[in-house]
Enzyme design. Structure first.
Site, PDB file in Angstrom:
ATOM      1  N   LEU A  98       0.831  -1.206   0.000  1.00  0.00           N
ATOM      2  CA  LEU A  98       0.000   0.000   0.000  1.00  0.00           C
ATOM      3  C   LEU A  98       0.865   1.255   0.000  1.00  0.00           C
ATOM      4  CD1 LEU A  98      -2.724  -0.992   2.637  1.00  0.00           C
ATOM      5  CD2 LEU A  98      -2.668  -1.474   0.186  1.00  0.00           C
ATOM      6  N   GLY A 143       1.156  -5.189   1.445  1.00  0.00           N
ATOM      7  CA  GLY A 143       0.205  -5.389   0.355  1.00  0.00           C
ATOM      8  C   GLY A 143       0.752  -6.231  -0.780  1.00  0.00           C
ATOM      9  N   ASN A 167       3.773  -6.988   7.400  1.00  0.00           N
ATOM     10  CA  ASN A 167       4.556  -6.314   8.451  1.00  0.00           C
ATOM     11  C   ASN A 167       3.906  -5.023   8.929  1.00  0.00           C
ATOM     12  OD1 ASN A 167       5.071  -5.140   5.903  1.00  0.00           O
ATOM     13  ND2 ASN A 167       6.982  -4.246   6.624  1.00  0.00           N
ATOM     14  N   GLU A 168       2.590  -4.933   8.834  1.00  0.00           N
ATOM     15  CA  GLU A 168       1.878  -3.691   9.156  1.00  0.00           C
ATOM     16  C   GLU A 168       2.162  -3.170  10.560  1.00  0.00           C
ATOM     17  OE1 GLU A 168      -0.146  -5.082   5.525  1.00  0.00           O
ATOM     18  OE2 GLU A 168       0.687  -6.054   7.298  1.00  0.00           O
TER      19      GLU A 168
END
Length: 292
Positions: A98, A143, A167-168
């Protein structure tokens, strides 16, 4: 205003892709492209290769997502094609995921439009009737990892720099429930719980061990291996394979479909928080310092 802008992007992309498809005469023999997505069709084999080309890191910008979804819909509607190989045209990176710039300093309408496009990308990939093989030829965090997780089979290049994972949490962001669902379906609940909480990015051998990918091969063999795998999958009668795929995936897709609007509102509310916007600002400032 953001919705109007998005509609304009969609219209322009659609017109451009329509003209390019007409130029190739509808026989699937020639490649066609948008600005950010390259499609190389092999009509005789019934396979199309989609190459992500949104340099430098194939970020999932709103414009990229719009063009990608249109390309995918065109291939879905063209009975010539039975399978898609998803890969990158940018050296060393599959997709960085993202685009945080789409989530920073914008208005709620833009955030909503962007998140709807992310949802649509996932639903189109996850529910595709076509055989989807990911030829992961670069790093694939967040993403980018999600895109590969939607595929029926994943081949990863054996390069220690090419890590993959959701890995957000490392960025102070939470992976949505449908990211989690897709990961749990792939690697199991306990491994997914650990990976999501710690924001783990797996190097190739560990990704293979945990089940994040199905095969790890030398970098120069990723595409040929993906083609070989595709041949195996295409040997199965389409109707039987498609119905089985739908049976396996319907509940997961429906989980998002039934909650799309609530998920969008949750995202807008979360990303609009002052604390999140400040975290993103700090991230961008650090990034700018590294570039100088």
């Amino acid at each position: 205003m953001a919705l109007v802008a998005g509609s304009t992007v969609l219209l322009r992309a659609g017109l451009r892709l329509g003209a390019e498809a007409a130029a190739r005469g509808g026989n699937g023999a020639r490649r066609f492209a948008s600005h950010r997505v390259l499609v190389e069709p092999d009509g005789a084999a019934g396979i199309a290769t989609i190459k992500l080309k949104n340099p430098p890191v194939n970020s999932l910008t709103l414009e990229f997502l719009t063009e990608f979804i249109i390309c995918l819909e065109k291939l879905e509607n063209d009975k010539t094609f039975r399978g898609i190989i998803l890969t990158s045209d940018c050296p060393g990176i599959f997709s960085a995921g993202l685009d945080l710039r789409e989530m920073f300093g914008k208005n709620p309408a833009h955030y909503a439009e962007y998140w709807r496009a992310v949802q649509e990308m996932w639903l189109k990939l996850y529910q595709s009737n076509l055989v989807m093989v990911a030829a992961i030829n670069g790093a694939s965090p967040a993403g980018g990892c999600l895109m590969s997780l939607t595929c029926d089979y994943r081949v990863l290049a054996d390069n220690p720099r090419y890590r993959i994972g959701l890995n957000e949490t490392l960025l102070g962001i939470i992976a949505p429930f449908w990211f989690k669902d897709n990961l749990v379906n792939t690697i199991g609940h306990r491994a997914a719980e650990r990976a999501l909480q710690l924001g783990l990015l797996f190097p190739p051998k560990e990704a293979l061990q945990v089940g994040m990918v199905d095969q790890v091969v030398p970098e120069d063999q990723v595409q040929s291996t993906a083609l070989s795998v595709m041949t195996q999958w295409l040997a199965i009668p389409d109707h039987a394979r498609q119905l089985t795929k739908s049976m396996m995936r319907k509940a997961t897709a429906d989980h998002l479909i039934k909650q799309r609007e609530a998920d969008i509102q949750n995202f807008v509310s979360f990303i609009s928080r002052d604390s999140i916007q400040k975290s993103l600002q700090v991230y961008f400032e650090k990034l700018k310092q590294k570039q100088h």
